[in-house]
Each structure stands twice: as C-alpha cells, then as structure tokens.
Motif scaffolding. Structure first.
Motif, mmCIF file in Angstrom:
data_model
loop_
_atom_site.group_PDB
_atom_site.id
_atom_site.type_symbol
_atom_site.label_atom_id
_atom_site.label_comp_id
_atom_site.label_asym_id
_atom_site.label_seq_id
_atom_site.Cartn_x
_atom_site.Cartn_y
_atom_site.Cartn_z
ATOM 1 N N TYR A 186 -9.914 -9.288 1.230
ATOM 2 C CA TYR A 186 -10.608 -8.789 0.050
ATOM 3 C C TYR A 186 -11.438 -9.882 -0.579
ATOM 4 C CZ TYR A 186 -11.334 -6.626 -4.512
ATOM 5 O OH TYR A 186 -11.889 -6.108 -5.641
ATOM 6 N N LEU B 63 3.249 12.839 -1.684
ATOM 7 C CA LEU B 63 1.814 12.939 -1.959
ATOM 8 C C LEU B 63 0.997 13.119 -0.695
ATOM 9 C CD1 LEU B 63 1.195 10.188 -4.666
ATOM 10 C CD2 LEU B 63 0.984 12.650 -4.948
ATOM 11 N N VAL C 158 -6.368 2.193 3.123
ATOM 12 C CA VAL C 158 -5.514 2.838 2.125
ATOM 13 C C VAL C 158 -6.083 2.599 0.740
ATOM 14 C CG1 VAL C 158 -3.235 2.907 1.092
ATOM 15 C CG2 VAL C 158 -3.458 2.539 3.532
ATOM 16 N N TYR C 159 -6.458 1.360 0.471
ATOM 17 C CA TYR C 159 -7.013 0.995 -0.828
ATOM 18 C C TYR C 159 -8.251 1.815 -1.130
ATOM 19 C CZ TYR C 159 -9.546 -1.913 -4.189
ATOM 20 O OH TYR C 159 -10.260 -2.369 -5.257
ATOM 21 N N THR D 85 5.219 8.705 -2.253
ATOM 22 C CA THR D 85 4.071 8.544 -1.362
ATOM 23 C C THR D 85 4.153 9.553 -0.231
ATOM 24 O OG1 THR D 85 3.936 6.188 -1.843
ATOM 25 C CG2 THR D 85 2.797 6.950 0.110
ATOM 26 N N VAL E 200 0.822 -1.210 0.000
ATOM 27 C CA VAL E 200 0.000 0.000 0.000
ATOM 28 C C VAL E 200 0.852 1.253 0.000
ATOM 29 C CG1 VAL E 200 -2.060 -0.953 1.033
ATOM 30 C CG2 VAL E 200 -0.245 -0.155 2.497
ATOM 31 N N ALA E 201 2.069 1.144 0.502
ATOM 32 C CA ALA E 201 2.914 2.332 0.559
ATOM 33 C C ALA E 201 3.455 2.697 -0.809
ATOM 34 C CB ALA E 201 4.067 2.094 1.522
ATOM 35 N N LEU F 255 -2.454 12.050 -11.047
ATOM 36 C CA LEU F 255 -1.296 11.857 -10.172
ATOM 37 C C LEU F 255 -0.043 12.565 -10.661
ATOM 38 C CD1 LEU F 255 -1.130 8.232 -8.806
ATOM 39 C CD2 LEU F 255 -1.151 10.359 -7.542
ATOM 40 N N ALA G 113 -1.245 5.471 4.028
ATOM 41 C CA ALA G 113 -0.207 4.497 3.700
ATOM 42 C C ALA G 113 1.037 4.731 4.532
ATOM 43 C CB ALA G 113 0.121 4.568 2.207
ATOM 44 N N LEU H 156 0.364 3.802 -4.912
ATOM 45 C CA LEU H 156 -0.126 5.029 -5.547
ATOM 46 C C LEU H 156 0.880 5.614 -6.552
ATOM 47 C CD1 LEU H 156 -1.829 6.501 -2.394
ATOM 48 C CD2 LEU H 156 -2.970 5.556 -4.391
ATOM 49 N N PRO H 157 2.143 5.827 -6.136
ATOM 50 C CA PRO H 157 3.096 6.317 -7.133
ATOM 51 C C PRO H 157 3.351 5.323 -8.249
ATOM 52 C CG PRO H 157 3.931 6.652 -4.919
ATOM 53 C CD PRO H 157 2.750 5.771 -4.804
ATOM 54 N N PHE I 185 -4.220 -8.103 3.182
ATOM 55 C CA PHE I 185 -5.235 -7.512 2.310
ATOM 56 C C PHE I 185 -5.923 -8.582 1.477
ATOM 57 C CE2 PHE I 185 -7.211 -4.176 -0.105
ATOM 58 C CZ PHE I 185 -7.380 -4.710 -1.362
ATOM 59 N N SER J 23 -4.826 -1.824 5.536
ATOM 60 C CA SER J 23 -4.544 -1.871 4.101
ATOM 61 C C SER J 23 -5.791 -1.544 3.302
ATOM 62 C CB SER J 23 -4.048 -3.257 3.694
ATOM 63 O OG SER J 23 -2.834 -3.539 4.305
ATOM 64 N N LEU K 55 -6.136 10.429 -7.842
ATOM 65 C CA LEU K 55 -5.606 9.301 -8.590
ATOM 66 C C LEU K 55 -5.615 9.566 -10.087
ATOM 67 C CD1 LEU K 55 -4.544 6.460 -7.966
ATOM 68 C CD2 LEU K 55 -6.765 5.592 -8.649
ATOM 69 N N GLY L 227 -7.253 5.800 -1.189
ATOM 70 C CA GLY L 227 -6.360 6.243 -2.253
ATOM 71 C C GLY L 227 -6.791 5.825 -3.645
ATOM 72 N N ILE L 228 -7.492 4.718 -3.757
ATOM 73 C CA ILE L 228 -7.809 4.201 -5.084
ATOM 74 C C ILE L 228 -9.298 4.297 -5.372
ATOM 75 C CG2 ILE L 228 -7.658 2.225 -6.587
ATOM 76 C CD1 ILE L 228 -4.988 2.111 -5.918
ATOM 77 N N PHE M 286 -2.423 -8.170 -4.925
ATOM 78 C CA PHE M 286 -2.746 -6.767 -4.720
ATOM 79 C C PHE M 286 -2.398 -5.915 -5.935
ATOM 80 C CE2 PHE M 286 -3.965 -3.281 -2.259
ATOM 81 C CZ PHE M 286 -3.024 -2.288 -2.301
ATOM 82 N N SER N 101 -5.921 10.404 -3.524
ATOM 83 C CA SER N 101 -4.596 9.820 -3.355
ATOM 84 C C SER N 101 -3.744 10.539 -2.333
ATOM 85 C CB SER N 101 -3.875 9.792 -4.701
ATOM 86 O OG SER N 101 -4.622 9.010 -5.595
ATOM 87 N N ARG O 280 -14.398 -8.744 1.501
ATOM 88 C CA ARG O 280 -14.276 -7.365 1.058
ATOM 89 C C ARG O 280 -14.272 -6.392 2.241
ATOM 90 N NH1 ARG O 280 -14.069 -9.239 -3.488
ATOM 91 N NH2 ARG O 280 -14.870 -8.396 -5.429
#
Lengths: 305, 294
Positions: B234, B34, B252-253, B31, A148-149, B44, B269, A152-153, B230, B249, B41, B256-257, A240, B262, B238
């Motif tokens: 998931y 950001l 963050v998902y 990160t 997760v870290a 970016l 994150a 994004l980038p 995760f 996790s 997102l 950010g997504i 992931f 983000s 979920r």
C-alpha cells in the motif's frame, strides 16, 4: 642436513583451538577462511546499515543536496531544521505530534489491557493439561487470522459503538492481535517457572490467584517485560486497522500519518525521511537495548535446548 | 483436578476468551455471514439480503482476483525462498568466531525493529526514479547507464517490493537459525571430522537436520504473514503500476471498503481465510510436534 620434523598430526594447541569451534575446522592456513568470514561480516554490516544510514543522511541533507545530479552522497552541511519543524506544535509539527500521541496512547493502553487479561489466561493454560491446553492452540490461531477477514464486521462493530476515528476503537481492535500473542508468549514463560513451590504454598492455604500474584509474577518479571515490549512494538507497527478505522488527526497513529505524508505532493523528500526516522526511533531503541530479552522470549517457543 | 480448581482455571481464562470471542470470533463468523449477502459498508448493521453463493462465484470468476492470487503466490514463494537462503547463510556466518561478534549480531534487530511503514518509505526513497540512492549507486558504478523507474515499471515493481520486504524480515529467520545452530552438539561435528567429512557434508548431515525443525516453524509463520501482505505494498505502490503489485489483501480492501461492496468483499476475505487456515493448521501441527519432541 637434518630433515625437518613433519607434523602428521596437528600440534595440540591447534587441535584444541579447532575443537572449541567446530565450524571453523582448518587444516593448514588460517588466513583464507578468516578472510572470508570477515568479508562476509563486512558485507552483512553494510547491507544491514546502508539503507538506514541513507535515511538518516537524507533527513539532514538540504533539498538542494538531495536533488543534485549526479548524487552527492554526503551532505555539504547538516540541516536539522526538519526535525525542529516536525516537533514544533505550531505548524507542520501539529499533525505529527498528534499522531505520535495517538500511537503512544493506543500502544500503551492496548498492551496494558491485553496483559491484564492475558496473564491469568496464560497461567491457566500453563498449569492445565488436556482439553484446555488445546484451546491454547485455537487462541494462537486467532492471532494469525488475516486482518482482511475481520475488518468488515469490526468496522460495523466500531460504527455501532460510535468508536470509529477514536483511539479507543483502535485499542479495542488491537486486542485481536495482542491478547492471543501475549497469552502464548506468557504461557511459554510461565511453563519455565517451577510448580513445586506452588504446591507447597497451596497446601499452606494460598489459593491459585494468590499463587499467581505473589509467587509466579515476581519470578517471571523478565518474561513479562519481554511480552510487554513485544506487544508495544506490535501495536506501534500496526497499519491496516489504523488506516481503515481512523480518518482524521484526532485518531490517526504514526504509521498512517507517515503514509499520508509520503503519499502527498510534498517534494521535500528529506522531510519524509525525517518523519520516518522519528517514528523508527522508539522501536529501534527498545529493540536494541532489550535484544536479548526479546529474542529469548520469542525463540523459546521454536527452539528447545 | 478438583472441581473447584477447575472452576478457577476457567475463571482465569474467561476475560481473555471473551475478548477474543468478541474481537475475533464474532467478526470471523459475521464475515462468513456477510459473504452470502449483498451488504454494503455504509449499512453494515442493517439486515442485508441473502444472495447465496453469488459472491463466491463472482470472486472466482473475476480475472483481477485470479491474477491477484497468482501475484500473491509469486510474492510468497520468492519472498520465503530468499528469506530462507539469506537467513541460513547469515546465521552460519554469525556463528563463526570473529572479533566484535556480539555487536554484529545485535545489528540483526535493526531491520526487524524498523516499523513496516518506515521501511516502505525508506525503500521508496531508495528506489526514487529521479534522485534515489539505488539509481545513483548503479550509474556511478557503471552497472546502469541511465536512471530507472523501479516502482513505476510493472516489470520490476513487485520484485523491488520483495527486496524491501526480504530485507526487513529475513533477520527473524537468521535469529531462529542462529539460536538453533548454537544448540547443535559439538560432538556431532567432531565425529564427522573424524570420519573425514568435508564442510559441505558436515552442513548437509549435521547442521541442516539440526536447524530444520526450528526453521520450519519460523518459515511457516513468515508464509502466513506473506500471504497477508498489505502494508508495504500500500505504501510503496498502492498495488500499481497497472495492478502489477496487487495481492489478495488489496482486492479485499478495494472490494469491501473502497467500493463499499462488503458482501462481495467478505467472500474475497473468506477465500483468503481458507488458504491462511490451511497454513495455520500446518503451523500449529509443526509446533505441537516440536513441543512433544522435547
């Protein structure tokens, strides 16, 4: 009546037997501890195999058998049609086969690239000392970074390189995981290759690259194959990044495809199980066949003896 | 080392270091960058606006996130404890002499080799509320009266997932413990026997200290992986039902997504990185101590 001989000291053959297995020191009866051990082993075997056997059975049971209440454990007849469906390129197998192909491509390519890069690095770490050696620990730390870290980038990077939803995007990203891991594994492997022969070879004029390619690599083939297999397994299992960076059958790998499958409204549980079995076969076979090599490679770092 | 040798050593390292810098170093720093912005997102790569510590404050004041931290801690604690107990017990068991031992030991690789996603769907099927094997087994043996919904009940969802995860991962602890057990010198046990030590004392004074170093290394490794969890969540739930199996996790998902926020997601994150970083430092420290002890 003559008194029977009483053994105050255990007879020699029992002492010898106990000495050969110190954790099973028994004084009188050999029955109960043995029974306990076999009972434990039976429990272990059942607990380990039952879920997997259930998965297998479900994949070949008809839907009628699966949805019958109360549950009938063994199917009345074996139905392999689901496997035929999944492996059939026309029809429901199309996505599965595509995912299989993607998984293979990504796993093999990223392993290859990682090994090409990791072998010299591991050799350098192995034959170095001091500051460079500490860098190795930094490399290991990167392997443990939570995805997760980085995600994004990495998403931005892949978008910029137009590598989203492409196997090559995944291959690049999997290097984050595989290079540190294989470097570490190979380094511990190269550590056990003796250095004396290298020194004499270098006196004869061979340079480091020559030593690496002609002397060290052939000697460490078992370790190399272990590292390769572990890398392939890791890449095969990855979910992931594959989930986030792929969006269509063109790039989806097996884990993502199966997760999609299982989340859908499909009511054929047997089909989901069959897909799971197929996806599990390669790593299971590899794991089973190459066990000793896999485990010795991994435990070398944590157990010395 | 001669300067020329030094150069070769660095050249050998260079490709690996470059790729790692590109795929780990750069993303990690970005990160961090950001997390101080309001990046989205979908954009970016455009220059975002700085928002200072707002994202971090928002994260730490977000009750969902705080709850996720608690849930993750619960998951990690129960998971690792169970893996430790099971791993050591099974290792002790498989260290005994019995017929067919090699084959039984080989079974340890089965849960490990099973892909995480396959493990998740396998257990989801076992836990199925209408036709699952667990319900069938428990009702047919009279333990339960009626079928239960294991994954749709907030009270049991997380625990059900933990069982599935422990099943898959405890063998690595068992394997490491088993390898460590086999290098404990026999003389120690013989000496203990001569001194009249019973089985429990033998375990506590001879076995446990012998396997502890290797165990610590693998447990810290597993802890790091448990914090990152995760995939299994998931696929199994979920994060539901009612967020009862959400971990950090997931936050963050989602942030950010899914929500495209983000900048905020990056802050989440990095908070996870902070915790993981401490664990990683611990792992490396243990590893180095072990290497030096040889």
């Amino acid at each position: 009546m003559k008194p029977t001989r009483v053994h105050l000291v255990q007879p020699p053959h029992i002492v010898a037997r106990a000495k050969s297995n110190p954790t099973l020191w028994v004084r009188r009866s050999r029955f109960w501890p043995s029974f306990g051990v076999y009972l434990g082993v039976a429990l272990f075997v059942i607990a380990t195999l039952a879920p997997v056997v259930w998965l297998l059975l479900s994949s070949v049971s008809s839907t009628a058998d699966l949805t019958r209440l109360p549950l009938k454990w063994l199917p009345s007849s074996l139905d392999f049609s689901r496997y035929a469906d999944l492996l059939n390129p026309n029809g429901s197998g199309k996505e599965f086969i595509s995912a299989l192909r993607n998984s293979l491509t990504v796993a093999l390519s990223s392993t290859l690239i990682s090994l090409v890069v990791a072998i010299p690095a591991a050799y350098s770490f192995s034959r170095s000392s001091g500051r460079r050696g500490n860098l190795l620990y930094a490399v290991l730390a990167t392997y443990m970074m939570p995805p997760v870290a980085l995600v994004l980038p990495l998403y931005g990077l892949l978008a910029y390189l137009k590598l989203l939803n492409s196997p090559w995007g995944l291959i690049l990203v999997y290097c984050t995981i595989l290079i540190p891991f294989t470097t570490w594994l190979l380094k511990t492997n190269f550590d056990s290759v003796p250095q004396e022969i290298e020194e004499s070879a270098m006196l004869d004029g061979l340079n480091r690259w020559g030593v690496l390619l002609r002397m060290v690599l052939p000697l460490s083939l078992p370790g190399l194959s272990t590292a390769a297999v572990w890398a392939i397994l890791l890449a095969w299992d990855e979910f992931f990044y594959a989930l986030i960076f792929t969006s269509s059958a063109q790039a989806k790998t097996l884990p993502v495809s199966i997760a999609d499958f299982a989340a859908g409204r499909a009511v054929d549980y047997g089909l989901i199980c069959a897909a799971g079995v197929l996806a599990a076969l390669p790593p299971l076979l590899i794991g089973f066949l190459l066990q000793k090599g896999l485990m010795s490679g991994l435990t070398a770092g944590s157990v010395k003896g | 080392m001669k300067p020329q040798e030094n150069r070769v050593a660095w050249t050998m390292l260079l490709p690996a270091l470059l790729l790692i810098a590109l795929t780990v170093g750069y993303p990690l720093l970005r990160t961090l960058f950001l997390s101080f912005t309001d990046a989205r997102l979908t954009a970016l790569n455009l220059t975002p606006h700085g928002v200072g510590l707002q994202n971090y404050l928002g994260a730490l004041q977000n009750p969902t996130f705080i709850a996720s931290i608690g849930r993750t801690a619960y998951f990690v604690f129960v998971n690792i404890t169970l893996e430790l107990i099971l791993g050591v017990l099974v290792a002790l068991l498989l260290n005994q002499a019995f017929r067919g031992r090699a084959w039984v030991r080989a079974l340890l690789i089965v849960p490990l080799a099973l892909p995480t996603v396959v493990n998740a769907i396998m257990w989801r099927w076992i836990y199925n509320p209408e036709f699952g094997a667990l319900n069938a087994l428990l009702t047919q043996t009279g333990v339960l009266e009626a079928y239960r919904s294991w994954l749709s009940d907030p009270a049991s969802a997380m625990n059900a997932i933990i069982v599935a995860d422990v099943w898959k991962n405890y063998p690595i602890v068992a394997l490491v413990a088993l390898a460590a057990l086999q290098v404990i010198p026999r003389e120690l046990y013989e000496a203990a026997n001569v001194d009249g030590a019973n089985l429990w004392t033998q375990f506590w004074r001879v076995t446990w200290p012998g396997i502890l170093p290797a165990l610590m290394v693998v447990l810290v490794l597993r802890t790091i992986e448990a914090v990152k969890v995760f995939d299994i969540i998931y696929v199994m739930t979920r994060g539901g039902p009612a967020d009862s199996s959400r971990t950090v996790s997931f936050d963050v998902y989602q942030e950010g997504i899914s929500y495209l926020r983000s900048g905020s997601g990056a802050a989440y994150a990095f908070l996870v990185v902070a915790v993981t970083g401490v664990l990683i430092a611990l792992y490396i420290g243990l590893l180095r101590r072990q290497e030096r002890a040889v």
